[in-house]
Design a protein around this motif. Structure first.
Motif, PDB file in Angstrom:
ATOM      1  N   GLY A   9       8.775 -14.275 -36.556  1.00  0.00           N
ATOM      2  CA  GLY A   9       9.259 -15.380 -35.732  1.00  0.00           C
ATOM      3  C   GLY A   9       8.244 -15.765 -34.670  1.00  0.00           C
ATOM      4  O   GLY A   9       7.232 -15.094 -34.478  1.00  0.00           O
ATOM      5  N   GLY A  10       8.528 -16.867 -33.984  1.00  0.00           N
ATOM      6  CA  GLY A  10       7.630 -17.292 -32.937  1.00  0.00           C
ATOM      7  C   GLY A  10       7.946 -18.688 -32.453  1.00  0.00           C
ATOM      8  O   GLY A  10       8.957 -19.280 -32.832  1.00  0.00           O
ATOM      9  N   LEU A  11       7.045 -19.207 -31.617  1.00  0.00           N
ATOM     10  CA  LEU A  11       7.172 -20.551 -31.066  1.00  0.00           C
ATOM     11  C   LEU A  11       6.185 -21.463 -31.780  1.00  0.00           C
ATOM     12  O   LEU A  11       4.981 -21.188 -31.782  1.00  0.00           O
ATOM     13  CB  LEU A  11       6.887 -20.520 -29.564  1.00  0.00           C
ATOM     14  CG  LEU A  11       6.775 -21.866 -28.856  1.00  0.00           C
ATOM     15  CD1 LEU A  11       8.088 -22.629 -28.943  1.00  0.00           C
ATOM     16  CD2 LEU A  11       6.342 -21.656 -27.407  1.00  0.00           C
ATOM     17  N   VAL A  12       6.695 -22.521 -32.401  1.00  0.00           N
ATOM     18  CA  VAL A  12       5.842 -23.468 -33.112  1.00  0.00           C
ATOM     19  C   VAL A  12       6.257 -24.884 -32.743  1.00  0.00           C
ATOM     20  O   VAL A  12       7.299 -25.101 -32.120  1.00  0.00           O
ATOM     21  CB  VAL A  12       5.926 -23.284 -34.640  1.00  0.00           C
ATOM     22  CG1 VAL A  12       5.405 -21.921 -35.063  1.00  0.00           C
ATOM     23  CG2 VAL A  12       7.356 -23.500 -35.131  1.00  0.00           C
ATOM     24  N   GLN A  13       5.448 -25.843 -33.181  1.00  0.00           N
ATOM     25  CA  GLN A  13       5.772 -27.247 -32.951  1.00  0.00           C
ATOM     26  C   GLN A  13       6.441 -27.835 -34.188  1.00  0.00           C
ATOM     27  O   GLN A  13       6.281 -27.316 -35.305  1.00  0.00           O
ATOM     28  CB  GLN A  13       4.505 -28.024 -32.622  1.00  0.00           C
ATOM     29  CG  GLN A  13       3.895 -27.633 -31.301  1.00  0.00           C
ATOM     30  CD  GLN A  13       2.747 -28.541 -30.913  1.00  0.00           C
ATOM     31  OE1 GLN A  13       2.013 -29.024 -31.770  1.00  0.00           O
ATOM     32  NE2 GLN A  13       2.597 -28.787 -29.620  1.00  0.00           N
ATOM     33  N   ALA A  14       7.174 -28.901 -33.968  1.00  0.00           N
ATOM     34  CA  ALA A  14       7.814 -29.598 -35.084  1.00  0.00           C
ATOM     35  C   ALA A  14       6.762 -29.957 -36.128  1.00  0.00           C
ATOM     36  O   ALA A  14       5.674 -30.426 -35.785  1.00  0.00           O
ATOM     37  CB  ALA A  14       8.527 -30.843 -34.591  1.00  0.00           C
ATOM     38  N   GLY A  15       7.103 -29.716 -37.399  1.00  0.00           N
ATOM     39  CA  GLY A  15       6.184 -29.989 -38.496  1.00  0.00           C
ATOM     40  C   GLY A  15       5.367 -28.791 -38.920  1.00  0.00           C
ATOM     41  O   GLY A  15       4.759 -28.809 -40.001  1.00  0.00           O
ATOM     42  N   ASP A  16       5.332 -27.765 -38.102  1.00  0.00           N
ATOM     43  CA  ASP A  16       4.581 -26.554 -38.435  1.00  0.00           C
ATOM     44  C   ASP A  16       5.322 -25.704 -39.461  1.00  0.00           C
ATOM     45  O   ASP A  16       6.458 -26.005 -39.842  1.00  0.00           O
ATOM     46  CB  ASP A  16       4.329 -25.721 -37.169  1.00  0.00           C
ATOM     47  CG  ASP A  16       3.256 -26.314 -36.289  1.00  0.00           C
ATOM     48  OD1 ASP A  16       3.098 -25.817 -35.156  1.00  0.00           O
ATOM     49  OD2 ASP A  16       2.580 -27.283 -36.716  1.00  0.00           O
ATOM     50  N   GLY A  69      14.320 -27.895 -49.898  1.00  0.00           N
ATOM     51  CA  GLY A  69      13.073 -28.653 -49.964  1.00  0.00           C
ATOM     52  C   GLY A  69      12.089 -28.314 -48.864  1.00  0.00           C
ATOM     53  O   GLY A  69      10.923 -28.713 -48.929  1.00  0.00           O
ATOM     54  N   ARG A  70      12.529 -27.585 -47.847  1.00  0.00           N
ATOM     55  CA  ARG A  70      11.636 -27.194 -46.745  1.00  0.00           C
ATOM     56  C   ARG A  70      11.416 -25.689 -46.690  1.00  0.00           C
ATOM     57  O   ARG A  70      10.341 -25.234 -46.313  1.00  0.00           O
ATOM     58  CB  ARG A  70      12.204 -27.662 -45.396  1.00  0.00           C
ATOM     59  CG  ARG A  70      12.392 -29.167 -45.290  1.00  0.00           C
ATOM     60  CD  ARG A  70      12.743 -29.582 -43.873  1.00  0.00           C
ATOM     61  NE  ARG A  70      13.996 -28.995 -43.415  1.00  0.00           N
ATOM     62  CZ  ARG A  70      14.110 -28.212 -42.354  1.00  0.00           C
ATOM     63  NH1 ARG A  70      13.045 -27.899 -41.621  1.00  0.00           N
ATOM     64  NH2 ARG A  70      15.305 -27.736 -41.999  1.00  0.00           N
ATOM     65  N   PHE A  71      12.446 -24.914 -47.037  1.00  0.00           N
ATOM     66  CA  PHE A  71      12.366 -23.460 -46.963  1.00  0.00           C
ATOM     67  C   PHE A  71      12.317 -22.883 -48.374  1.00  0.00           C
ATOM     68  O   PHE A  71      12.941 -23.427 -49.303  1.00  0.00           O
ATOM     69  CB  PHE A  71      13.583 -22.888 -46.250  1.00  0.00           C
ATOM     70  CG  PHE A  71      13.663 -23.164 -44.764  1.00  0.00           C
ATOM     71  CD1 PHE A  71      12.830 -24.085 -44.150  1.00  0.00           C
ATOM     72  CD2 PHE A  71      14.580 -22.487 -43.984  1.00  0.00           C
ATOM     73  CE1 PHE A  71      12.908 -24.341 -42.794  1.00  0.00           C
ATOM     74  CE2 PHE A  71      14.682 -22.719 -42.623  1.00  0.00           C
ATOM     75  CZ  PHE A  71      13.848 -23.649 -42.025  1.00  0.00           C
ATOM     76  N   THR A  72      11.607 -21.766 -48.511  1.00  0.00           N
ATOM     77  CA  THR A  72      11.523 -21.074 -49.796  1.00  0.00           C
ATOM     78  C   THR A  72      11.740 -19.586 -49.577  1.00  0.00           C
ATOM     79  O   THR A  72      11.043 -18.970 -48.763  1.00  0.00           O
ATOM     80  CB  THR A  72      10.150 -21.288 -50.448  1.00  0.00           C
ATOM     81  OG1 THR A  72       9.894 -22.693 -50.581  1.00  0.00           O
ATOM     82  CG2 THR A  72      10.107 -20.632 -51.827  1.00  0.00           C
ATOM     83  N   ILE A  73      12.698 -19.042 -50.306  1.00  0.00           N
ATOM     84  CA  ILE A  73      12.974 -17.616 -50.208  1.00  0.00           C
ATOM     85  C   ILE A  73      12.310 -16.901 -51.376  1.00  0.00           C
ATOM     86  O   ILE A  73      12.255 -17.428 -52.496  1.00  0.00           O
ATOM     87  CB  ILE A  73      14.498 -17.350 -50.177  1.00  0.00           C
ATOM     88  CG1 ILE A  73      14.785 -15.893 -49.806  1.00  0.00           C
ATOM     89  CG2 ILE A  73      15.163 -17.727 -51.502  1.00  0.00           C
ATOM     90  CD1 ILE A  73      16.245 -15.624 -49.502  1.00  0.00           C
ATOM     91  N   SER A  74      11.796 -15.721 -51.120  1.00  0.00           N
ATOM     92  CA  SER A  74      11.202 -14.918 -52.184  1.00  0.00           C
ATOM     93  C   SER A  74      11.348 -13.452 -51.824  1.00  0.00           C
ATOM     94  O   SER A  74      11.673 -13.118 -50.682  1.00  0.00           O
ATOM     95  CB  SER A  74       9.728 -15.287 -52.391  1.00  0.00           C
ATOM     96  OG  SER A  74       8.981 -15.036 -51.220  1.00  0.00           O
ATOM     97  N   ARG A  75      11.098 -12.598 -52.800  1.00  0.00           N
ATOM     98  CA  ARG A  75      11.236 -11.168 -52.555  1.00  0.00           C
ATOM     99  C   ARG A  75      10.205 -10.396 -53.341  1.00  0.00           C
ATOM    100  O   ARG A  75       9.780 -10.823 -54.411  1.00  0.00           O
ATOM    101  CB  ARG A  75      12.655 -10.687 -52.868  1.00  0.00           C
ATOM    102  CG  ARG A  75      13.055 -10.846 -54.310  1.00  0.00           C
ATOM    103  CD  ARG A  75      14.568 -10.750 -54.478  1.00  0.00           C
ATOM    104  NE  ARG A  75      15.075  -9.405 -54.299  1.00  0.00           N
ATOM    105  CZ  ARG A  75      16.370  -9.098 -54.154  1.00  0.00           C
ATOM    106  NH1 ARG A  75      17.278 -10.063 -54.180  1.00  0.00           N
ATOM    107  NH2 ARG A  75      16.764  -7.857 -53.999  1.00  0.00           N
ATOM    108  N   LEU A  90       9.082 -27.640 -40.099  1.00  0.00           N
ATOM    109  CA  LEU A  90      10.101 -27.159 -39.174  1.00  0.00           C
ATOM    110  C   LEU A  90      10.528 -28.256 -38.204  1.00  0.00           C
ATOM    111  O   LEU A  90       9.729 -29.103 -37.800  1.00  0.00           O
ATOM    112  CB  LEU A  90       9.585 -25.940 -38.414  1.00  0.00           C
ATOM    113  CG  LEU A  90       9.637 -24.639 -39.216  1.00  0.00           C
ATOM    114  CD1 LEU A  90       8.725 -23.586 -38.614  1.00  0.00           C
ATOM    115  CD2 LEU A  90      11.063 -24.126 -39.298  1.00  0.00           C
ATOM    116  N   LYS A  91      11.810 -28.219 -37.865  1.00  0.00           N
ATOM    117  CA  LYS A  91      12.414 -29.192 -36.962  1.00  0.00           C
ATOM    118  C   LYS A  91      12.989 -28.460 -35.753  1.00  0.00           C
ATOM    119  O   LYS A  91      13.330 -27.269 -35.845  1.00  0.00           O
ATOM    120  CB  LYS A  91      13.553 -29.931 -37.671  1.00  0.00           C
ATOM    121  CG  LYS A  91      13.148 -30.622 -38.954  1.00  0.00           C
ATOM    122  CD  LYS A  91      14.367 -31.213 -39.644  1.00  0.00           C
ATOM    123  CE  LYS A  91      13.987 -31.886 -40.945  1.00  0.00           C
ATOM    124  NZ  LYS A  91      15.178 -32.463 -41.633  1.00  0.00           N
TER     125      LYS A  91
END
Length: 125
Positions: A9-16, A69-75, A90-91
């Motif tokens: 986790g962390g602090l990012v800007q929109a679109g990152d 369409g924005r997030f992808t889960i994998s294992r 990211l929004k």
């Protein structure tokens, strides 16, 4: 005992983009449903994505409409069993504490037995 430890986790800007990781131990998780949930301040915890064992080495992935369409889960079912969540575009509304969860053959948005401690994701506009 079962341990789920999130990171990334962390602090990012929109679109990152960000990639969250969850390292699982204490079980053989091959047939476990594993997922990500999130909780924003003042809101209920909500389902984000999950991966459910289907057969052999095949898994089914499920996503909340808000992240499709924005997030992808994998294992990775190797020696260190790890669950990932790749988050693109990211929004600010994705800001939340993200939790990893696991449960034996659970439905993807169902009840989970094991939870991590959470990792904070903050998206600035």
């Amino acid at each position: 005992q079962v341990q789920l430890v999130e990171s990334g986790g962390g602090l990012v800007q929109a679109g990152d983009s960000l990639r969250l990781s969850c390292e699982a131990s204490g079980r053989t998780f091959t047939q476990y449903t594993m997922g990500w949930f999130r909780q924003a301040p003042g809101k209920e915890r909500e389902f984000v994505a999950a991966t459910k064992w289907k057969d052999g080495s095949t898994y089914y992935a499920d996503y909340a409409d808000s992240v499709k369409g924005r997030f992808t889960i994998s294992r990775n079912n190797g020696k260190r069993h790890t669950l990932y969540l790749r988050m693109d575009s990211l929004k600010p509304e994705d800001t939340a504490v993200y939790y990893c969860a696991a449960s034996w053959r659970a439905t993807t948005a169902g009840t989970y037995d094991y939870w991590g401690q959470g990792t904070q994701v903050t998206v600035s506009s």
